[in-house]
Design a protein around this motif. Structure first.
Motif: not given
Length: 348
Positions: A274-276, A278-279
Motif C-alpha cells: 500500500s505504501s508504494n 500511495y506514494q
C-alpha cells in the motif's frame, strides 16, 4: 538472499556501467571480459583500477581548518581556546588557520577502505597485496575507522565529482564484507541485500533511460499542490525517474525489495504494498501538468523468486498506474528490451 545471489555478476557490472559513466573509461575495459565468482571480486577489481586512476590524476585537496599551539604565531589567535587550555603558561597561544590539504573526507574513506581490505581474509592474497601497495600514496591522509555514517557526510561538487564512483564502490564492497561477517539470521541477510542493491538499482534505471531512450529524462522533486501555500513538515516527494514525450509524462519509481507483494497471513492472497501505491498516487496527483498533458505512474520492481509478482495496470481517477517486475536474472539484452517495453505501454 536467494534472489540477489542469482543475479549474474555480469548484469551487476552492466548496471554499474550505466549508473556510472566512469566505468566506460579505457582503464576498465578488461573488467567486462573477466569472470568473477561473486560480486565482491567485481567490486575489488574495480577499486584496484579506479583508485590507481584517481592517484594518477592527483588526489583532491581542500582548505581545512587547523587548530594548534605552535612556537611561531600564524593565522588567527583563538582567545577562547588559549584561555581554556591555559597555553599562556608555556608562553604559547592557540591559533587557527586554513591549510590546503589532501586530508579530506573522500581521501579518508578511500584510505580507510584500503586498510580494511588489505587485512580482510574475504579478499584474495593478490588483491590484498595490491591494496596495501596503494597506501603510501595516502601518507598525509588520516586513517579513519570505517563506519557507514561516513558516507552520509560526503558532498560532491565539480572539483571532486570524479570521486563519486570509487567512493560509492568502496561503500558497496565494505557493506558486502561487513554484513557477511555480522549478519547471522536469514532475515537480516535479506534486509542487508535489499539495502545494498536498491540504490544501485535506482541509479541504473535512471541512467538506462537517459542513454537508451529518446524521452526527456529527469528526476525532480514534486511540490505538494496545497490550497493555502502552507507546506511546513510535509515530506519531500523525490522522484526516481520522469519520462516525457508528446504531452505525456510517466512518473516512475524503482523498487528493490526481498518481497514485492504482501499477504496478511500465510497462504493469503498477495496484495500490492500500500505504501508504494500511495506514494506513486501522490506523485501523479501533485504533478503540475499542462492543459493537454496526460500523466501516469509506474512502479518498477526488481523481480523476486516468489510465485506472485506485480504485473498490473490500474485506472484510478482517470489516471493509469502501471506495476511491473524486471527480471535481473535474464540476459542483459532482454533486460533492456523489458525496460523499453514498460515505457512503451504508456507512450505507444
Amino acid at each position: 538472499m536467494e534472489r540477489n545471489s542469482n543475479i549474474p555478476i555480469r548484469n551487476i557490472y552492466y548496471m554499474l556501467s550505466y549508473a556510472y559513466q566512469t566505468l566506460n573509461l579505457s582503464e576498465y575495459k578488461q573488467i567486462g571480459t573477466e569472470d568473477f565468482k561473486n560480486v565482491k571480486e567485481l567490486y575489488a577489481e574495480i577499486l584496484s583500477i579506479g583508485i590507481t586512476v584517481l592517484i594518477r590524476g592527483g588526489l583532491s585537496k581542500d582548505y581545512m581548518s587547523v587548530e594548534e599551539t605552535p612556537n611561531v604565531i600564524k593565522g588567527k589567535i583563538d582567545i577562547n581556546t588559549t584561555i581554556k587550555k591555559n597555553t599562556l603558561v608555556n608562553k604559547k597561544v592557540a591559533v587557527v588557520y586554513d591549510e590546503f590539504s589532501e586530508d579530506i573526507l573522500l581521501n579518508q574513506i578511500i584510505k580507510g577502505t584500503l586498510l580494511y581490505l588489505a587485512h580482510s581474509n574475504k579478499i584474495n592474497h593478490k588483491m590484498r597485496k595490491s591494496f596495501y601497495g596503494l597506501l603510501p600514496y595516502f601518507t598525509d591522509v588520516t586513517a579513519v575507522e570505517l563506519d557507514l555514517r561516513l558516507w552520509k557526510n560526503v558532498k560532491y561538487n565539480r572539483q571532486n565529482i570524479r570521486y563519486q564512483f570509487i567512493v560509492d564502490v568502496c561503500r558497496y564492497l565494505y557493506e558486502e564484507l561487513l554484513f557477511d561477517e555480522s549478519s547471522t539470521s536469514q532475515i537480516m541477510k535479506e534486509l542487508k541485500d535489499e539495502q545494498r542493491l536498491s540504490s544501485l538499482y535506482e541509479k541504473f534505471i535512471y541512467a538506462f533511460f537517459k542513454r537508451e531512450s529518446d524521452y526527456k529524462v529527469s528526476r525532480p522533486q514534486i511540490q505538494w499542490d496545497v490550497d493555502d501555500g502552507f507546506k511546513e513538515a510535509l515530506p519531500i516527494m523525490q522522484t526516481d525517474l520522469i519520462l516525457q514525450k508528446d504531452h505525456k509524462t510517466l512518473i516512475a519509481d524503482a523498487k528493490f525489495y526481498s518481497e514485492n507483494m504482501v499477504a496478511r497471513f500465510e497462504g493469503g492472497v498477495a496484495k500490492q504494498k500500500s505504501s508504494n501505491l500511495y506514494q506513486i498516487f501522490s506523485y501523479i496527483n501533485n504533478w503540475k501538468k499542462g492543459p493537454d498533458e496526460k500523466v501516469a505512474g509506474m512502479l518498477i520492481y526488481a523481480k523476486t523468486t516468489a510465485l506472485n509478482q506485480p504485473d498490473h495496470v490500474y485506472q484510478v481517477k482517470c489516471k493509469q498506474i502501471f506495476v511491473v517486475s524486471l527480471d535481473l536474472q535474464q540476459d542483459f539484452n532482454d533486460i533492456k528490451k523489458s525496460l523499453l517495453s514498460y515505457a512503451d505501454q504508456f507512450f505507444m
